[in-house]
Enzyme design. Sequence first.
Site, PDB file in Angstrom:
ATOM      1  N   HIS A  87     -60.452-124.385  21.964  1.00 35.55           N
ATOM      2  CA  HIS A  87     -59.041-124.265  22.361  1.00 35.55           C
ATOM      3  C   HIS A  87     -58.695-125.334  23.399  1.00 35.55           C
ATOM      4  O   HIS A  87     -59.318-125.405  24.465  1.00 35.55           O
ATOM      5  CB  HIS A  87     -58.813-122.870  22.945  1.00 35.55           C
TER       6      HIS A  87
ATOM      7  N   GLY B 221     -61.138-118.489  28.381  1.00 35.74           N
ATOM      8  CA  GLY B 221     -61.547-119.603  29.232  1.00 35.74           C
ATOM      9  C   GLY B 221     -62.549-119.151  30.260  1.00 35.74           C
ATOM     10  O   GLY B 221     -63.771-119.284  30.108  1.00 35.74           O
TER      11      GLY B 221
ATOM     12  N   ASP C  82     -54.173-114.985  23.848  1.00 39.07           N
ATOM     13  CA  ASP C  82     -54.590-115.994  24.829  1.00 39.07           C
ATOM     14  C   ASP C  82     -54.179-115.569  26.232  1.00 39.07           C
ATOM     15  O   ASP C  82     -52.994-115.399  26.510  1.00 39.07           O
ATOM     16  CB  ASP C  82     -53.912-117.326  24.442  1.00 39.07           C
TER      17      ASP C  82
ATOM     18  N   GLY D 181     -49.591-121.452  31.451  1.00 39.63           N
ATOM     19  CA  GLY D 181     -49.593-122.444  32.525  1.00 39.63           C
ATOM     20  C   GLY D 181     -50.890-122.525  33.308  1.00 39.63           C
ATOM     21  O   GLY D 181     -51.250-123.593  33.791  1.00 39.63           O
TER      22      GLY D 181
ATOM     23  N   HIS E  22     -53.124-126.047  21.689  1.00 38.54           N
ATOM     24  CA  HIS E  22     -52.023-125.211  22.153  1.00 38.54           C
ATOM     25  C   HIS E  22     -51.075-126.075  22.976  1.00 38.54           C
ATOM     26  O   HIS E  22     -51.376-126.436  24.109  1.00 38.54           O
ATOM     27  CB  HIS E  22     -52.636-124.065  22.995  1.00 38.54           C
TER      28      HIS E  22
ATOM     29  N   MET F 203     -48.165-126.594  25.162  1.00 39.91           N
ATOM     30  CA  MET F 203     -47.203-125.993  26.088  1.00 39.91           C
ATOM     31  C   MET F 203     -46.325-127.126  26.592  1.00 39.91           C
ATOM     32  O   MET F 203     -46.423-127.566  27.752  1.00 39.91           O
ATOM     33  CB  MET F 203     -47.948-125.277  27.226  1.00 39.91           C
TER      34      MET F 203
ATOM     35  N   MET G 119     -50.425-129.290  28.557  1.00 46.56           N
ATOM     36  CA  MET G 119     -49.280-128.902  29.390  1.00 46.56           C
ATOM     37  C   MET G 119     -48.563-130.147  29.891  1.00 46.56           C
ATOM     38  O   MET G 119     -49.214-131.114  30.290  1.00 46.56           O
ATOM     39  CB  MET G 119     -49.766-128.094  30.593  1.00 46.56           C
TER      40      MET G 119
ATOM     41  N   GLY H 142     -57.351-118.089  34.279  1.00 48.50           N
ATOM     42  CA  GLY H 142     -57.811-117.169  35.317  1.00 48.50           C
ATOM     43  C   GLY H 142     -56.828-116.086  35.731  1.00 48.50           C
ATOM     44  O   GLY H 142     -57.017-115.440  36.758  1.00 48.50           O
TER      45      GLY H 142
ATOM     46  N   SER I 116     -61.404-121.760  25.796  1.00 52.60           N
ATOM     47  CA  SER I 116     -60.419-122.684  26.365  1.00 52.60           C
ATOM     48  C   SER I 116     -61.095-123.596  27.383  1.00 52.60           C
ATOM     49  O   SER I 116     -61.608-123.131  28.396  1.00 52.60           O
ATOM     50  CB  SER I 116     -59.303-121.903  27.063  1.00 52.60           C
TER      51      SER I 116
HETATM   52  C1  DX5 Z   1     -52.888-120.480  29.740  1.00 51.75           C
HETATM   53  C2  DX5 Z   1     -53.692-121.049  28.621  1.00 51.75           C
HETATM   54  C3  DX5 Z   1     -54.938-120.315  28.314  1.00 51.75           C
HETATM   55  C4  DX5 Z   1     -55.921-120.234  29.451  1.00 51.75           C
HETATM   56  C5  DX5 Z   1     -56.762-119.012  29.258  1.00 51.75           C
HETATM   57  O1  DX5 Z   1     -51.669-121.119  29.794  1.00 51.75           O
HETATM   58  O2  DX5 Z   1     -52.927-121.097  27.439  1.00 51.75           O
HETATM   59  O3  DX5 Z   1     -55.559-120.835  27.160  1.00 51.75           O
HETATM   60  O4  DX5 Z   1     -56.737-121.345  29.546  1.00 51.75           O
HETATM   61  O5  DX5 Z   1     -57.591-118.893  30.352  1.00 51.75           O
HETATM   62  P1  DX5 Z   1     -58.277-117.536  30.771  1.00 51.75           P
HETATM   63  O6  DX5 Z   1     -59.117-117.097  29.610  1.00 51.75           O
HETATM   64  O7  DX5 Z   1     -59.041-117.901  31.964  1.00 51.75           O
HETATM   65  O8  DX5 Z   1     -57.162-116.559  31.044  1.00 51.75           O
HETATM   66 ZN    ZN Z   2     -53.979-121.610  25.502  1.00 50.48          ZN
END
Ligand code: DX5
Ligand code: ZN
Length: 235
Positions: A43, A207, A185, A152, A76, A78, A47, A155, A18
Amino acid sequence: MLRDLRKLPTDRVLVSPSVLASDFSCLGGEIVRAAQAGADVIHLDVMDGGFVPNLSFGPPVIRSIRPKSGLLFDTHLMIEHPAKYAAAFAAAGADHLTFHLECSDPAGEVIDAIRKAGCTVGISLKPATPPEAVFPWLEKIDLVLVMTVEPGFGGQSFMAGQLPKIAAIKREILRRKLHIQLEADGGLDERTVIPTASCGANLIVAGTSVFRHPEGMEEAIRRLHAATGVLDSQL
Ligand code: DX5
Ligand code: ZN
């Protein structure tokens, strides 16, 4: 390079880094770095500040990074109104579009809009949505994305409570003999990938654990790929 999600295998762990955790000041270079480190797809977290309490990027950014990589863009969405924007994302170079079942557009309309735009289709479920909610749509889609954090932000900590949901969806996919990518995810790393893959998720979004791994991205991706050894073992 393979940019058709339907041609990706479901019997091994694939890694979708991501870019939310990457250095946005050189996003193109970060995608090249991920590809060189062994990423299977990329990915892209979109948002809208409405469906989730955060903003990221939209079609212009995707268009600008498209020439940098031959990898599939696993996008993705959102956002509240994916039906309205599907064509714009496809035109920008997204290959695959995943929308949330909890968004404001009827799922059937979103699926039709994404197909019309020429992309493969995924449905994502927030943590509170039960697995059965996606069952009526399984024959019409190519991917199910189970969120293992509240969408959203990158981390966040992995929600182990989502594991039974992953297993329930995988069992239904197998029962109906469908070729569907089961993606997870949020909060995934070399440790949390083990129960996640054991319960049947084979497409792993990561990510923070990939872009900021202390031993480098190649090692991070190698360790995630190694979870192929436990795929489906808890079903
Ligand atoms: C959250 C995203 C994820 C996010 C994952 O809303 O959809 O894709 O970037 O990040 P990590 O791997 O850091 O949890
Ligand atoms: Zn995502």
